[in-house]
Design a protein around this motif. Structure first.
Motif, PDB file in Angstrom:
ATOM      1  N   ARG A  84       0.834  -1.207   0.000  1.00 23.61           N
ATOM      2  CA  ARG A  84       0.000   0.000   0.000  1.00 23.61           C
ATOM      3  C   ARG A  84       0.863   1.249   0.000  1.00 23.61           C
ATOM      4  NH1 ARG A  84      -1.023   3.617   3.504  1.00 23.61           N
ATOM      5  NH2 ARG A  84      -0.004   2.443   5.180  1.00 23.61           N
ATOM      6  N   GLY A 124      -8.523  -2.171  -6.955  1.00 22.36           N
ATOM      7  CA  GLY A 124      -7.412  -3.110  -7.031  1.00 22.36           C
ATOM      8  C   GLY A 124      -7.908  -4.489  -7.401  1.00 22.36           C
ATOM      9  N   LEU A 184      -6.373   1.413  -0.465  1.00 22.16           N
ATOM     10  CA  LEU A 184      -5.986   2.014  -1.734  1.00 22.16           C
ATOM     11  C   LEU A 184      -6.946   3.139  -2.104  1.00 22.16           C
ATOM     12  CD1 LEU A 184      -5.142  -1.089  -3.977  1.00 22.16           C
ATOM     13  CD2 LEU A 184      -3.602   0.258  -2.531  1.00 22.16           C
ATOM     14  N   ILE A 218       2.523   1.846  -3.373  1.00 27.74           N
ATOM     15  CA  ILE A 218       1.566   2.401  -4.342  1.00 27.74           C
ATOM     16  C   ILE A 218       1.330   3.884  -4.059  1.00 27.74           C
ATOM     17  CG2 ILE A 218      -0.832   2.291  -5.138  1.00 27.74           C
ATOM     18  CD1 ILE A 218      -0.610  -0.795  -4.311  1.00 27.74           C
ATOM     19  N   VAL A 222      -4.871  -0.978  -9.629  1.00 32.83           N
ATOM     20  CA  VAL A 222      -3.698  -1.686  -9.125  1.00 32.83           C
ATOM     21  C   VAL A 222      -3.878  -3.170  -9.338  1.00 32.83           C
ATOM     22  CG1 VAL A 222      -2.404  -2.323  -7.055  1.00 32.83           C
ATOM     23  CG2 VAL A 222      -3.093   0.053  -7.409  1.00 32.83           C
TER      24      VAL A 222
END
Length: 217
Positions: A115, A143, A139, A118, A128
């Motif tokens: 996390r 994802g 996020l 990203i 993602v």
């Protein structure tokens, strides 16, 4: 609560090509999600050291040749691709150390590192692709968990290379700080040499005390 992908969910995410390709990213773009980041980690299994995660957004026009699961590549190939990825893609790296791993457990520590990797990208992804069965919680975009993703998606494969090379280099330095354990050779994995060193000298601050045989029940 961790988000996961049911193992029996039929989709193109479950059909692995002979080598990783860009089809999952293109499918996401067709669905309106662009850019796409791939994320993976290295170091879930060792007895010592951090778990390192990377996130990568590839340039579709400049995808490095030879991307594959880092475990399928030689040291020379990984080093070359590491440089190529850094030169052509958006890359972010994060790690969770031994204490974090012991406090949270290895799965949660790994997902938290993913996390943060990203979140650290200089370009915000719209989707993602995460290696494994779980999507990192927290996020800011959708994802998708991709089982064996480093063998399916070049973005995840690129992240796996960045994470592994970074962690291997960290463990070489750890061998200089904590000599005698052989971190520079086995990267913290539970080899016979490593276990013998722990028996002789006891653990050091890099050891994961919740991992057997270090854990005391």
């Amino acid at each position: 609560m961790l988000q996961s992908t049911p193992p029996d969910s039929p989709s193109l995410f479950e059909l692995a090509p002979p080598v990783p390709d860009f089809s999952l990213e293109l499918a996401a773009r067709k669905a309106g999600h662009w850019p796409v980041a791939g994320t993976d980690e290295a170091g879930r299994g060792p007895l010592a050291g951090p778990v390192v995660a990377a996130a990568v957004i590839l340039d579709p026009e400049r995808i490095p040749e030879g991307l594959n699961d880092s475990k399928q590549l030689s040291l020379k190939e990984r080093e070359r691709l590491f440089d190529d990825i850094l030169a052509t893609a958006h890359v972010s790296i994060a790690a969770s150390g031994p204490r974090h791993i012991d406090e949270k457990n290895i799965l949660r520590a790994s997902l938290d590192a993913m996390r943060r990797a990203i979140a650290g990208l200089s370009v915000t992804p719209a989707m993602v692709l995460a290696d494994g069965r779980d999507v990192p919680p927290g996020l800011s975009c959708p994802g998708k968990a991709v089982i064996k993703g480093d063998a399916r998606s070049v973005s995840i494969a690129a992240a796996s290379i960045i994470a592994k090379v970074t962690r291997d280099r960290m463990m070489v330095r750890a061998g200089l700080v904590h000599p005698g354990y052989g971190f520079e050779v086995h990267a913290g994995y539970g080899t016979a040499r490593h276990r013998a060193a722990i028996d002789a000298a006891g653990p050091c601050p890099l050891h994961r005390m919740t991992f057997r045989p270090l854990r005391k029940d």
